[in-house]
Design an enzyme around this catalytic site. Structure first.
Site, PDB file in Angstrom:
ATOM      1  N   SER A   1     -23.551  -6.996   6.555  1.00 22.52           N
ATOM      2  CA  SER A   1     -24.864  -7.236   7.150  1.00 22.52           C
ATOM      3  C   SER A   1     -25.826  -6.184   6.625  1.00 22.52           C
ATOM      4  O   SER A   1     -25.440  -5.261   5.908  1.00 22.52           O
ATOM      5  CB  SER A   1     -24.795  -7.199   8.683  1.00 22.52           C
ATOM      6  OG  SER A   1     -24.470  -5.897   9.142  1.00 22.52           O
ATOM      7  N   CYS A   2     -27.098  -6.321   6.998  1.00 25.92           N
ATOM      8  CA  CYS A   2     -28.121  -5.362   6.585  1.00 25.92           C
ATOM      9  C   CYS A   2     -29.270  -5.477   7.577  1.00 25.92           C
ATOM     10  O   CYS A   2     -29.031  -5.572   8.776  1.00 25.92           O
ATOM     11  CB  CYS A   2     -28.566  -5.628   5.152  1.00 25.92           C
ATOM     12  SG  CYS A   2     -29.109  -7.329   4.854  1.00 25.92           S
ATOM     13  N   GLY A   3     -30.511  -5.503   7.107  1.00 30.72           N
ATOM     14  CA  GLY A   3     -31.643  -5.659   8.005  1.00 30.72           C
ATOM     15  C   GLY A   3     -31.977  -7.106   8.294  1.00 30.72           C
ATOM     16  O   GLY A   3     -32.087  -7.520   9.444  1.00 30.72           O
TER      17      GLY A   3
ATOM     18  N   TRP B   1     -29.140  -7.145  11.251  1.00 24.95           N
ATOM     19  CA  TRP B   1     -29.572  -6.207  12.276  1.00 24.95           C
ATOM     20  C   TRP B   1     -30.782  -6.707  13.069  1.00 24.95           C
ATOM     21  O   TRP B   1     -30.908  -6.447  14.271  1.00 24.95           O
ATOM     22  CB  TRP B   1     -29.898  -4.847  11.657  1.00 24.95           C
ATOM     23  CG  TRP B   1     -30.272  -3.828  12.688  1.00 24.95           C
ATOM     24  CD1 TRP B   1     -31.497  -3.255  12.889  1.00 24.95           C
ATOM     25  CD2 TRP B   1     -29.408  -3.287  13.688  1.00 24.95           C
ATOM     26  NE1 TRP B   1     -31.458  -2.385  13.948  1.00 24.95           N
ATOM     27  CE2 TRP B   1     -30.173  -2.387  14.459  1.00 24.95           C
ATOM     28  CE3 TRP B   1     -28.072  -3.475  14.019  1.00 24.95           C
ATOM     29  CZ2 TRP B   1     -29.645  -1.672  15.533  1.00 24.95           C
ATOM     30  CZ3 TRP B   1     -27.536  -2.766  15.084  1.00 24.95           C
ATOM     31  CH2 TRP B   1     -28.322  -1.881  15.825  1.00 24.95           C
TER      32      TRP B   1
END
Length: 342
Positions: A297-299, A326
């Protein structure tokens, strides 16, 4: 968004002669011979030299998938108009996206993706090469999208447009009428699908691979079940909750049990993907086992795909992406956040 996209495209410079995707020919003395070399789907990237040698092949579609964070104040559509790889079409990451969510550029439905790709003139027999204006950034997201929908003949251009230009290869400074119409039509096709309209013809067929996508409930369950290792592509400071998120009002921190593997660890100073042995060391240093399932995952689901790209080079072809990432987790009610700065 649709009108703005269409109007910006139509304000392009006067159309140049369109590039024909025929078999590329390399001169050798007084004779010319085919210089085509097949690409292996075992590798997630192709070099700028390879693309330059094979740019004229009819079965290769090149996509400019540039996308930038808001604070960079860069307009990918306008930059595409100014300079892009000859024959490339623009893939609008925000346009070819789910219309039923407020989250940014989420994965569209199968039907919508098929309609968007068909409007761009992409067929299932085509090899797709994706690049972006950063070097190795948003192109990885589009690479993942094609794979989610069953298309394995897709590669990221290693080093992207910056390396292409640094290598001395030509760019086009205007777009053909055909390119303008296709780019605009792709976004409009997505809109129509979500409005319940039928689009035809459909030249690109999809086959959804659910194991490459994670939903919020699955991520929540994994906190207890620990079915897979969860890696986060954001910076260590954002992950630890000591630096703000780029999106206003969004707390920083991380999902319980996740580990931080910042996406720049995947490439060198020229933004080309690291060799396999160096990539392996990066994951080992972060205590990530290549023998166990991994999700990223990331932003907003973009840079997580760079981690998936690196892992693909290591033979991990089934890395799942938490699409909402996120932004979804931190805005959902009553979910645990570790190290939150809020």
């Amino acid at each position: 968004m649709k009108r703005a996209f269409s109007s910006q495209l139509r304000s392009a410079y006067p159309a140049s002669k369109s590039t024909h995707f025929g078999r590329v020919m390399a001169s050798s003395g007084s004779e010319a011979k085919a210089n085509y070399a097949p690409i292996s789907t075992n590798e997630p990237v192709v070099s700028v030299d390879w693309l330059h040698s094979n740019l004229g092949d009819a079965d290769i579609k090149v996509l400019d998938a540039s996308w930038y964070m808001a604070h960079e104040q860069r307009n990918p559509i306008q930059e595409y108009q100014v300079a892009h790889i000859p024959g490339a079409l623009f893939f609008d990451l925000n346009g070819i996206a789910d219309r039923k969510t407020n989250l940014r550029h989420m994965l569209p439905s199968e039907e919508a993706f098929a309609a968007g790709c068909s409007a761009l003139g992409i067929e299932n027999n085509d090899g797709v090469v994706v690049y972006d204006g950063m070097g190795l950034f948003s192109a990885a997201r589009v690479w993942w999208m094609f794979r989610v929908f069953g298309h394995d003949k897709v590669w990221v251009l290693d080093g992207g447009l910056p390396k292409w230009r640094a290598s001395g290869y030509d760019v086009e400074s205007s777009v053909s009428n055909d390119a303008i119409l296709k780019a605009s039509a792709a976004t409009e096709a997505i809109e129509k699908i979500y409005q319940g309209q039928t689009i035809s013809p459909i030249t690109f067929q999809t086959k959804f691979r659910p194991h490459l996508v994670l939903a919020l409930d699955q991520v929540k369950e994994n906190i207890e079940d620990k079915t897979y290792q969860h890696i986060d592509a954001r910076s260590k400071a954002r992950f630890d909750g000591i630096a703000p998120e780029p999106w206003k009002g969004l707390p920083s921190g991380h999902i319980p049990g996740s580990k931080c593997v910042p996406f720049p660890l995947m490439f060198d100073s020229s933004q080309t993907l690291l060799p396999a042995e160096e990539l392996k060391k990066q994951f080992e240093q972060e205590d990530i086992s290549l023998d166990s399932p991994i999700a990223a995952s990331c932003g907003t689901g973009v840079t997580a795909c760079i981690l998936a790209l690196g892992l693909y080079r290591l033979g991990k072809t089934n890395v799942a992406i938490y699409d909402g990432s996120w932004t979804e987790w931190a805005t959902a009610p009553n979910l645990p956040i570790v190290g939150s700065s809020s």
